[in-house]
Design an enzyme around this catalytic site. Structure first.
Site, PDB file in Angstrom:
ATOM      1  CB  THR A 133      -0.893  -0.015   1.259  1.00  0.00           C
ATOM      2  OG1 THR A 133      -1.461   1.278   1.450  1.00  0.00           O
ATOM      3  CG2 THR A 133      -0.107  -0.340   2.527  1.00  0.00           C
ATOM      4  CG  ASP A 134      -1.179   4.976  -0.952  1.00  0.00           C
ATOM      5  OD1 ASP A 134      -1.716   4.352  -0.011  1.00  0.00           O
ATOM      6  OD2 ASP A 134      -1.794   5.829  -1.633  1.00  0.00           O
ATOM      7  CD  GLU A 135      -3.479   3.405   4.225  1.00  0.00           C
ATOM      8  OE1 GLU A 135      -3.400   3.493   5.456  1.00  0.00           O
ATOM      9  OE2 GLU A 135      -4.530   3.144   3.615  1.00  0.00           O
ATOM     10  CE1 TYR A 159      -3.235  -2.608   5.825  1.00  0.00           C
ATOM     11  CE2 TYR A 159      -3.234  -0.263   5.289  1.00  0.00           C
ATOM     12  CZ  TYR A 159      -3.247  -1.584   4.884  1.00  0.00           C
ATOM     13  OH  TYR A 159      -3.245  -1.895   3.547  1.00  0.00           O
ATOM     14  CE  LYS A 163       0.179  -4.608   3.071  1.00  0.00           C
ATOM     15  NZ  LYS A 163      -0.140  -5.953   2.526  1.00  0.00           N
TER      16      LYS A 163
HETATM   17  P1  NAD Z   1      -9.478  -7.378   2.509  1.00  0.00           P
HETATM   18  O1  NAD Z   1      -9.419  -7.086   3.978  1.00  0.00           O
HETATM   19  O2  NAD Z   1     -10.729  -7.113   1.753  1.00  0.00           O
HETATM   20  O3  NAD Z   1      -9.105  -8.914   2.246  1.00  0.00           O
HETATM   21  C1  NAD Z   1      -8.067  -9.569   2.930  1.00  0.00           C
HETATM   22  C2  NAD Z   1      -8.228 -11.070   2.694  1.00  0.00           C
HETATM   23  O4  NAD Z   1      -7.157 -11.743   3.368  1.00  0.00           O
HETATM   24  C3  NAD Z   1      -9.531 -11.637   3.274  1.00  0.00           C
HETATM   25  O5  NAD Z   1     -10.114 -12.528   2.345  1.00  0.00           O
HETATM   26  C4  NAD Z   1      -9.078 -12.375   4.524  1.00  0.00           C
HETATM   27  O6  NAD Z   1      -9.898 -13.501   4.837  1.00  0.00           O
HETATM   28  C5  NAD Z   1      -7.681 -12.821   4.119  1.00  0.00           C
HETATM   29  N1  NAD Z   1      -6.792 -13.057   5.272  1.00  0.00           N
HETATM   30  C6  NAD Z   1      -6.634 -12.249   6.359  1.00  0.00           C
HETATM   31  N2  NAD Z   1      -5.740 -12.799   7.208  1.00  0.00           N
HETATM   32  C7  NAD Z   1      -5.314 -13.958   6.614  1.00  0.00           C
HETATM   33  C8  NAD Z   1      -4.371 -14.946   6.987  1.00  0.00           C
HETATM   34  N3  NAD Z   1      -3.693 -14.875   8.148  1.00  0.00           N
HETATM   35  N4  NAD Z   1      -4.164 -15.987   6.150  1.00  0.00           N
HETATM   36  C9  NAD Z   1      -4.857 -16.087   4.973  1.00  0.00           C
HETATM   37  N5  NAD Z   1      -5.770 -15.185   4.594  1.00  0.00           N
HETATM   38  C10 NAD Z   1      -5.983 -14.122   5.398  1.00  0.00           C
HETATM   39  O7  NAD Z   1      -8.239  -6.573   1.894  1.00  0.00           O
HETATM   40  P2  NAD Z   1      -8.067  -5.933   0.442  1.00  0.00           P
HETATM   41  O8  NAD Z   1      -8.592  -4.565   0.466  1.00  0.00           O
HETATM   42  O9  NAD Z   1      -8.565  -6.898  -0.568  1.00  0.00           O
HETATM   43  O10 NAD Z   1      -6.478  -5.836   0.367  1.00  0.00           O
HETATM   44  C11 NAD Z   1      -5.691  -6.890  -0.169  1.00  0.00           C
HETATM   45  C12 NAD Z   1      -4.235  -6.492  -0.090  1.00  0.00           C
HETATM   46  O11 NAD Z   1      -4.012  -5.291  -0.814  1.00  0.00           O
HETATM   47  C13 NAD Z   1      -3.761  -6.217   1.337  1.00  0.00           C
HETATM   48  O12 NAD Z   1      -2.451  -6.741   1.471  1.00  0.00           O
HETATM   49  C14 NAD Z   1      -3.754  -4.704   1.440  1.00  0.00           C
HETATM   50  O13 NAD Z   1      -2.783  -4.262   2.366  1.00  0.00           O
HETATM   51  C15 NAD Z   1      -3.394  -4.329   0.024  1.00  0.00           C
HETATM   52  N6  NAD Z   1      -3.886  -3.011  -0.428  1.00  0.00           N
HETATM   53  C16 NAD Z   1      -5.213  -2.678  -0.276  1.00  0.00           C
HETATM   54  C17 NAD Z   1      -5.663  -1.451  -0.747  1.00  0.00           C
HETATM   55  C18 NAD Z   1      -7.123  -1.050  -0.649  1.00  0.00           C
HETATM   56  O14 NAD Z   1      -7.459   0.086  -0.979  1.00  0.00           O
HETATM   57  N7  NAD Z   1      -8.026  -1.924  -0.238  1.00  0.00           N
HETATM   58  C19 NAD Z   1      -4.771  -0.570  -1.360  1.00  0.00           C
HETATM   59  C20 NAD Z   1      -3.437  -0.955  -1.505  1.00  0.00           C
HETATM   60  C21 NAD Z   1      -3.011  -2.180  -1.044  1.00  0.00           C
HETATM   61  P1  TYD Z   2     -10.663   4.012   4.329  1.00  0.00           P
HETATM   62  O1  TYD Z   2     -11.626   3.588   3.281  1.00  0.00           O
HETATM   63  O2  TYD Z   2     -10.779   3.394   5.700  1.00  0.00           O
HETATM   64  O3  TYD Z   2      -9.203   3.801   3.710  1.00  0.00           O
HETATM   65  P2  TYD Z   2      -7.753   4.286   4.290  1.00  0.00           P
HETATM   66  O4  TYD Z   2      -7.875   4.679   5.700  1.00  0.00           O
HETATM   67  O5  TYD Z   2      -6.950   3.036   4.110  1.00  0.00           O
HETATM   68  O6  TYD Z   2      -7.328   5.409   3.391  1.00  0.00           O
HETATM   69  O7  TYD Z   2     -10.760   5.569   4.503  1.00  0.00           O
HETATM   70  C1  TYD Z   2     -10.562   6.459   3.413  1.00  0.00           C
HETATM   71  C2  TYD Z   2     -10.649   7.858   3.946  1.00  0.00           C
HETATM   72  O8  TYD Z   2     -11.998   8.105   4.383  1.00  0.00           O
HETATM   73  C3  TYD Z   2      -9.772   8.089   5.161  1.00  0.00           C
HETATM   74  O9  TYD Z   2      -9.224   9.416   5.090  1.00  0.00           O
HETATM   75  C4  TYD Z   2     -10.724   7.982   6.334  1.00  0.00           C
HETATM   76  C5  TYD Z   2     -12.032   8.485   5.765  1.00  0.00           C
HETATM   77  N1  TYD Z   2     -13.261   7.871   6.354  1.00  0.00           N
HETATM   78  C6  TYD Z   2     -14.293   8.692   6.821  1.00  0.00           C
HETATM   79  O10 TYD Z   2     -14.219   9.940   6.759  1.00  0.00           O
HETATM   80  N2  TYD Z   2     -15.408   8.092   7.369  1.00  0.00           N
HETATM   81  C7  TYD Z   2     -15.524   6.741   7.469  1.00  0.00           C
HETATM   82  O11 TYD Z   2     -16.557   6.256   8.011  1.00  0.00           O
HETATM   83  C8  TYD Z   2     -14.473   5.918   6.960  1.00  0.00           C
HETATM   84  C9  TYD Z   2     -14.565   4.417   7.033  1.00  0.00           C
HETATM   85  C10 TYD Z   2     -13.353   6.530   6.407  1.00  0.00           C
END
Ligand code: NAD
Ligand code: TYD
Length: 354
Positions: A133-135, A159, A163
């Site tokens: 992630t970019d975070e 988080y 990561k």
């Molecule tokens: P998500 O929370 O929707 O899904 C995570 C999945 O991992 C779930 O299916 C969960 O059951 C599984 N999981 C959790 N712990 C586990 C373990 N110990 N063993 C096996 N499986 C396990 O997350 P997402 O949004 O789909 O993100 C997927 C990846 O992409 C993550 O690594 C996250 O850090 C990264 N990412 C997400 C975003 C975003 O905007 N959602 C952006 C950049 C990177």
């Molecule tokens: P989120 O979807 O949780 O992603 P991330 O924290 O990984 O960027 O949140 C996106 C942005 O929205 C973040 O700045 C927090 C804000 N946010 C709210 O303002 N209200 C909410 O209820 C949630 C879940 C997020």
């Protein structure tokens, strides 16, 4: 030939598995623990599809990972599995340390042993792709340039710290053991199957349910948004042609303040599914206490991926967000199933309105 995907029942992982099998017949072994965020309903269209092998299990279970690698001999491992929600990491960081750090470490150990035994072309071609992630880069000021791959790591939440630790382990396994790794650091994704604890799906689901739309602080925090299918295409591209040991930032050049996102979602719902009283959904917006340590701005510089690997996102924010809102309107049964039980408890604990 096969690939091993971890976390393939989550939001991005399930989109990736569906896209992969829409374009290739290569077998996908899907290892997922099925935490609250994992949902096999996302993969229902693959029921009875022999190209998808689902295994419920933990990436931290070394024996299971070793057995799956030995049995299926994948040419690549793509690691999506993680605890992914910042707010949950603030309430309880332990699971984030276990899965994102210890789990990634154990998976790397299993992969290192497997790769070490491969020979010739299979060893040459093998890849471990870590999805991050970019975070991990921390928070930007208003005028700062976007994150490049060499930006310093400065994670601010449990988080992002977990990561960041996993990214460092992946890097170290390349430098120390020669493991052929690739890392992608992507901005905020949105699209189908997004669990409604995250901003965009939460706003859609709450708006339709007549509930408040909780905006943290002043709503002027900026995120860079990418449609999930574009993230999936970037991962496929990096897997195909990325240089071993390299990091690729993935982003859509779509920086938007949260409040603008919420207004856009409300306007699309006004158009596609108006309130029965004819009033605009934006009347449901409420300002709530800010997230502790809330990062102000993320922005991704994706030029390396664009110039080296000729990747470009297919969706603009306007087309992607419209598709997303439409998907949620057409998939109310999915929403109903995921917003019961444990989800209600989370909403009650975090927002106090269950
Ligand atoms: P998500 O929370 O929707 O899904 C995570 C999945 O991992 C779930 O299916 C969960 O059951 C599984 N999981 C959790 N712990 C586990 C373990 N110990 N063993 C096996 N499986 C396990 O997350 P997402 O949004 O789909 O993100 C997927 C990846 O992409 C993550 O690594 C996250 O850090 C990264 N990412 C997400 C975003 C975003 O905007 N959602 C952006 C950049 C990177
Ligand atoms: P989120 O979807 O949780 O992603 P991330 O924290 O990984 O960027 O949140 C996106 C942005 O929205 C973040 O700045 C927090 C804000 N946010 C709210 O303002 N209200 C909410 O209820 C949630 C879940 C997020």
């Amino acid at each position: 030939m096969s690939i091993l995907v971890t976390g393939g029942a989550g939001f991005i992982g399930s989109n990736f598995v569906l896209d992969w099998l829409a374009q290739s017949d290569e077998l996908v072994i899907n290892l997922d623990k099925l935490t609250y965020a994992g949902n096999l309903e996302n993969l229902q269209s693959l029921d009875c599809d022999h190209r998808h092998v689902f295994v419920q299990g933990d990436i931290g279970d070394s024996e299971l990972a070793a057995n799956l690698l030995a049995k299926h001999q994948p040419r690549a491992v793509i690691n999506f599995a993680a605890e992914s929600h910042v707010d949950r990491s603030i309430h309880g960081p332990e699971d984030f340390i276990q899965t994102n750090i210890v789990g990634t470490f154990r998976l790397l150990e299993a992969v290192r042993a497997y790769w070490g035994d491969l020979q010739g072309e299979a060893k040459q071609a093998f890849r471990f792709l870590h999805v991050s992630t970019d975070e991990v880069y921390g928070s930007l000021g208003k005028e700062d340039p976007a994150f490049t791959e060499t930006y310093r790591y400065e994670p601010n939440s449990p988080y992002s710290a977990s990561k960041a630790a996993s990214d460092h382990l992946v890097r170290a396994y390349h430098h120390t053991y020669g493991l052929p790794v690739l890392t992608t650091n992507c901005s905020n994704n949105y699209g189908p199957y997004h669990f409604p604890e995250k901003l965009i799906p939460l706003m859609i689901v709450n708006a339709l349910a007549g509930k408040p739309l909780p905006v943290y602080g002043d709503g002027q925090q900026i995120r860079d948004w990418l449609y999930v299918k574009d993230h999936c295409s970037a991962i496929r591209r990096v897997l195909d042609a990325g240089r071993v040991g390299e990091v690729y930032n993935v982003g859509g050049w779509n920086e938007k303040p949260n409040l603008e996102i919420v207004h856009t979602v409300c306007a699309l719902l006004d158009e596609l599914s108006p309130r029965v009283d004819g009033k605009p959904y934006k009347e449901q917006i409420t300002y709530v206490a800010d997230r502790p340590g809330h990062d102000r701005r993320y922005a991704i510089d994706a030029r390396k991926l664009e110039s080296e690997l000729a990747w470009k996102p297919a969706e603009t924010f306007e087309t992607g967000i419209r598709r997303t809102v439409q998907w949620y309107l057409e998939n109310q049964a999915w929403v109903k199933n995921v917003t019961s039980g444990a989800y209600k408890q989370w909403v009650g604990k975090h927002y106090g309105d269950a």
